[in-house]
Design a protein around this motif. Structure first.
Motif, PDB file in Angstrom:
ATOM      1  N   ILE A 113       0.842  -1.193   0.000  1.00 37.28           N
ATOM      2  CA  ILE A 113       0.000   0.000   0.000  1.00 37.28           C
ATOM      3  C   ILE A 113       0.878   1.243   0.000  1.00 37.28           C
ATOM      4  CG2 ILE A 113      -1.764   1.297   1.254  1.00 37.28           C
ATOM      5  CD1 ILE A 113      -2.741  -1.333   2.431  1.00 37.28           C
ATOM      6  N   GLY A 114       0.684   2.093  -0.994  1.00 36.51           N
ATOM      7  CA  GLY A 114       1.424   3.341  -1.079  1.00 36.51           C
ATOM      8  C   GLY A 114       0.692   4.443  -0.330  1.00 36.51           C
ATOM      9  N   ILE A 115       1.433   5.283   0.367  1.00 46.30           N
ATOM     10  CA  ILE A 115       0.847   6.331   1.199  1.00 46.30           C
ATOM     11  C   ILE A 115       1.393   7.695   0.786  1.00 46.30           C
ATOM     12  CG2 ILE A 115       0.543   7.198   3.549  1.00 46.30           C
ATOM     13  CD1 ILE A 115      -0.843   4.562   3.159  1.00 46.30           C
ATOM     14  N   GLY A 116       0.481   8.649   0.609  1.00 46.86           N
ATOM     15  CA  GLY A 116       0.871  10.013   0.291  1.00 46.86           C
ATOM     16  C   GLY A 116       1.168  10.798   1.556  1.00 46.86           C
ATOM     17  N   HIS A 117       0.834  12.080   1.551  1.00 49.92           N
ATOM     18  CA  HIS A 117       1.111  12.901   2.739  1.00 49.92           C
ATOM     19  C   HIS A 117      -0.048  13.854   2.977  1.00 49.92           C
ATOM     20  CE1 HIS A 117       2.916  16.628   0.520  1.00 49.92           C
ATOM     21  NE2 HIS A 117       1.820  16.207  -0.032  1.00 49.92           N
ATOM     22  N   GLY A 118       0.061  14.659   4.015  1.00 49.00           N
ATOM     23  CA  GLY A 118      -0.952  15.661   4.295  1.00 49.00           C
ATOM     24  C   GLY A 118      -1.628  15.445   5.638  1.00 49.00           C
ATOM     25  N   ARG A 119      -2.296  16.505   6.113  1.00 52.63           N
ATOM     26  CA  ARG A 119      -2.947  16.463   7.417  1.00 52.63           C
ATOM     27  C   ARG A 119      -4.055  15.417   7.482  1.00 52.63           C
ATOM     28  NH1 ARG A 119      -4.756  22.526   7.685  1.00 52.63           N
ATOM     29  NH2 ARG A 119      -4.872  22.103   5.454  1.00 52.63           N
ATOM     30  N   THR A 120      -4.801  15.283   6.396  1.00 56.79           N
ATOM     31  CA  THR A 120      -5.928  14.352   6.410  1.00 56.79           C
ATOM     32  C   THR A 120      -5.453  12.910   6.515  1.00 56.79           C
ATOM     33  OG1 THR A 120      -7.159  15.911   5.009  1.00 56.79           O
ATOM     34  CG2 THR A 120      -8.047  13.690   5.230  1.00 56.79           C
ATOM     35  N   LEU A 121      -4.422  12.561   5.765  1.00 57.44           N
ATOM     36  CA  LEU A 121      -3.896  11.198   5.835  1.00 57.44           C
ATOM     37  C   LEU A 121      -3.297  10.924   7.210  1.00 57.44           C
ATOM     38  CD1 LEU A 121      -2.205  10.571   2.369  1.00 57.44           C
ATOM     39  CD2 LEU A 121      -4.242   9.478   3.296  1.00 57.44           C
ATOM     40  N   SER A 122      -2.623  11.915   7.758  1.00 58.67           N
ATOM     41  CA  SER A 122      -2.053  11.750   9.085  1.00 58.67           C
ATOM     42  C   SER A 122      -3.152  11.495  10.115  1.00 58.67           C
ATOM     43  CB  SER A 122      -1.262  13.000   9.467  1.00 58.67           C
ATOM     44  OG  SER A 122      -0.734  12.887  10.767  1.00 58.67           O
ATOM     45  N   ALA A 123      -4.240  12.253  10.011  1.00 60.57           N
ATOM     46  CA  ALA A 123      -5.363  12.080  10.934  1.00 60.57           C
ATOM     47  C   ALA A 123      -6.038  10.731  10.728  1.00 60.57           C
ATOM     48  CB  ALA A 123      -6.371  13.209  10.745  1.00 60.57           C
ATOM     49  N   SER A 126      -4.044   8.115  12.458  1.00 54.60           N
ATOM     50  CA  SER A 126      -4.194   8.263  13.910  1.00 54.60           C
ATOM     51  C   SER A 126      -5.536   7.724  14.399  1.00 54.60           C
ATOM     52  CB  SER A 126      -4.065   9.738  14.302  1.00 54.60           C
ATOM     53  OG  SER A 126      -2.762  10.206  14.026  1.00 54.60           O
ATOM     54  N   SER A 127      -6.558   7.794  13.560  1.00 54.87           N
ATOM     55  CA  SER A 127      -7.891   7.345  13.964  1.00 54.87           C
ATOM     56  C   SER A 127      -8.080   5.837  13.818  1.00 54.87           C
ATOM     57  CB  SER A 127      -8.966   8.052  13.131  1.00 54.87           C
ATOM     58  OG  SER A 127      -9.011   7.536  11.809  1.00 54.87           O
ATOM     59  N   MET A 128      -7.145   5.187  13.148  1.00 56.61           N
ATOM     60  CA  MET A 128      -7.290   3.755  12.879  1.00 56.61           C
ATOM     61  C   MET A 128      -6.947   2.924  14.116  1.00 56.61           C
ATOM     62  SD  MET A 128      -5.471   1.630   9.777  1.00 56.61           S
ATOM     63  CE  MET A 128      -3.862   1.762  10.533  1.00 56.61           C
ATOM     64  N   PRO A 129      -7.756   1.919  14.435  1.00 56.36           N
ATOM     65  CA  PRO A 129      -7.413   1.057  15.573  1.00 56.36           C
ATOM     66  C   PRO A 129      -6.216   0.191  15.236  1.00 56.36           C
ATOM     67  CG  PRO A 129      -9.291   0.166  14.388  1.00 56.36           C
ATOM     68  CD  PRO A 129      -9.021   1.513  13.787  1.00 56.36           C
ATOM     69  N   HIS A 158       5.609   6.352  10.258  1.00 54.98           N
ATOM     70  CA  HIS A 158       5.985   5.867  11.584  1.00 54.98           C
ATOM     71  C   HIS A 158       4.740   5.494  12.387  1.00 54.98           C
ATOM     72  CE1 HIS A 158       8.241   5.449  15.296  1.00 54.98           C
ATOM     73  NE2 HIS A 158       7.430   6.317  15.884  1.00 54.98           N
ATOM     74  N   ARG A 159       3.732   6.349  12.342  1.00 52.66           N
ATOM     75  CA  ARG A 159       2.481   6.053  13.042  1.00 52.66           C
ATOM     76  C   ARG A 159       1.820   4.798  12.482  1.00 52.66           C
ATOM     77  NH1 ARG A 159      -0.652  11.864  13.306  1.00 52.66           N
ATOM     78  NH2 ARG A 159       1.095  13.123  14.069  1.00 52.66           N
ATOM     79  N   LEU A 160       1.909   4.638  11.185  1.00 49.66           N
ATOM     80  CA  LEU A 160       1.288   3.488  10.534  1.00 49.66           C
ATOM     81  C   LEU A 160       1.919   2.184  11.001  1.00 49.66           C
ATOM     82  CD1 LEU A 160      -0.928   2.910   8.492  1.00 49.66           C
ATOM     83  CD2 LEU A 160       0.740   3.205   6.664  1.00 49.66           C
ATOM     84  N   THR A 161       3.221   2.146  11.095  1.00 47.56           N
ATOM     85  CA  THR A 161       3.894   0.929  11.551  1.00 47.56           C
ATOM     86  C   THR A 161       3.602   0.663  13.024  1.00 47.56           C
ATOM     87  OG1 THR A 161       5.926   2.186  11.989  1.00 47.56           O
ATOM     88  CG2 THR A 161       5.740   1.100   9.853  1.00 47.56           C
ATOM     89  N   ARG A 163       0.839   1.259  14.547  1.00 46.83           N
ATOM     90  CA  ARG A 163      -0.521   0.752  14.690  1.00 46.83           C
ATOM     91  C   ARG A 163      -0.745  -0.597  14.014  1.00 46.83           C
ATOM     92  NH1 ARG A 163      -4.214   4.016  16.894  1.00 46.83           N
ATOM     93  NH2 ARG A 163      -3.591   6.169  17.277  1.00 46.83           N
ATOM     94  N   THR A 164       0.147  -0.974  13.115  1.00 50.54           N
ATOM     95  CA  THR A 164      -0.096  -2.188  12.331  1.00 50.54           C
ATOM     96  C   THR A 164       0.989  -3.249  12.449  1.00 50.54           C
ATOM     97  OG1 THR A 164       1.027  -1.353  10.347  1.00 50.54           O
ATOM     98  CG2 THR A 164      -1.317  -0.792  10.618  1.00 50.54           C
ATOM     99  N   GLY A 165       2.197  -2.849  12.787  1.00 55.35           N
ATOM    100  CA  GLY A 165       3.298  -3.803  12.797  1.00 55.35           C
ATOM    101  C   GLY A 165       3.786  -4.159  11.407  1.00 55.35           C
ATOM    102  N   GLY A 166       3.255  -3.503  10.392  1.00 55.15           N
ATOM    103  CA  GLY A 166       3.667  -3.787   9.018  1.00 55.15           C
ATOM    104  C   GLY A 166       4.995  -3.132   8.682  1.00 55.15           C
ATOM    105  N   ALA A 167       5.692  -3.702   7.713  1.00 60.57           N
ATOM    106  CA  ALA A 167       6.964  -3.124   7.269  1.00 60.57           C
ATOM    107  C   ALA A 167       6.690  -1.862   6.460  1.00 60.57           C
ATOM    108  CB  ALA A 167       7.725  -4.135   6.421  1.00 60.57           C
TER     109      ALA A 167
END
Length: 317
Positions: A113-123, A126-129, A158-161, A163-167
């Motif tokens: 999964i590719g991830i972009g940037h921005g306040r909305t994506l960051s939020a 952060s909201s994901m369990p 960094h936040r994504l890893t 919350r998920t433990g994914g590489a």
């Protein structure tokens, strides 16, 4: 209760549990009595719609989704109820974006999964369990070295890893190189080329949409100078996605930034599955621009923005 109250009960639940409104405020917003507002929220509870998140379809939002998909030839869209936020609808979009990521991970359809940037994506992240993503890899879709750390997309990764433990693989280069020659030198660096190629192979790309206003996030984060965004505006640029700019008709425009962008080329994006998450009055023209480009496979947006995007009287459609 009438059959049509199912949709209304979900809307009442959103307003009460997500927007934090009292039952009295929900009643006033929906133009129903306090007693009915109480019953609507209770019905959502009884039907199993209220869990960690609120599940269920809202007829009005579903109709807007169909209109968006037909108007802009999207394969998929999600319209979330308006939470009556001031300014950008960050909370509503974050909840929907986080839920989308969670389902993508749990569904197992996207291994990269590719991830972009921005306040909305960051939020959204952060909201994901917390969810197990041990079989999923994440990769930055653009360079993110910036003088403003709070806007650094690597922080999103960094936040994504966490919350998920994914590489996760980040692109430790600027978003824009100083010149086209510098771009090639940066991409050729050990480790950067591999991440760049990985980004180009992402199964799904989750991105934000930016404006070309002088107050745009690209300028605020000091990724580009005000003079550079002015050049984009003079060339007709209205919307931005992953450092690529589009005019009001969705056509890519060429500026001095184009050859310096450290993100996948347009030819790569054209072949990919790109889901954008964006909303708000300030971004309306930019979202329309990117939608009309034909690059998007899907869009996550809020109710108010969707209504305006599908309106026929604003001189766009």
């Amino acid at each position: 209760m009438k059959e049509g109250d199912d949709s209304l009960s979900i809307r009442a639940a959103w307003l009460h549990y997500v927007a934090g409104m009292t039952q009295g405020e929900v009643a006033a917003r929906l133009n129903v009595t306090n007693v009915k507002a109480h019953r609507l929220i209770a019905r959502a509870n009884q039907n199993g719609a209220i869990k960690i998140s609120i599940e269920g379809d809202i007829a009005g939002c579903m109709a807007l989704e169909r209109q968006l998909e037909a108007t802009y030839k999207l394969g998929w869209s999600q319209v979330v109820p308006e939470l009556h936020e001031h300014g950008m609808p960050i909370k509503a979009l974050a909840l929907a974006g986080g839920r989308f990521l969670q389902l993508e991970i749990e569904g197992g359809q996207s291994s990269l999964i590719g991830i972009g940037h921005g306040r909305t994506l960051s939020a959204a992240v952060s909201s994901m369990p917390k969810v197990d993503a041990s079989k999923v890899r994440f990769v930055s879709l653009l360079g993110g070295v910036t003088r403003n750390y709070r806007a650094n997309p690597h922080d999103v990764m960094h936040r994504l890893t966490e919350r998920t433990g994914g590489a996760a693989f980040v692109m430790p280069v600027p978003f824009f190189a100083n010149s086209a020659e510098d771009r090639e030198i940066l991409i050729a660096q050990r480790g950067v080329r591999e991440v760049f190629d990985l980004a180009s192979r992402a199964d799904t790309m989750l991105v934000g949409i930016g404006t070309t206003e002088l107050s745009a996030q690209l300028v605020a984060s000091q990724m580009i100078e005000a003079s550079e965004i002015s050049e984009v505006r003079e060339a007709g640029g209205v919307g931005e996605m992953l450092g690529h700019f589009f005019d009001r008709d969705g056509k890519p425009i060429e500026t001095s930034l184009s050859a310096r962008t450290l993100s996948p080329d347009l030819s790569v994006l054209r072949a990919g599955r790109i889901i954008a998450i964006a909303g708000g009055d300030d971004k309306l023209a930019a979202i329309r621009s990117v939608l009309r480009s034909g690059f998007l496979s899907g869009l996550i947006t809020d109710e108010r923005t969707a209504e305006r995007l599908t309106r026929q009287d604003e001189g766009w459609l």
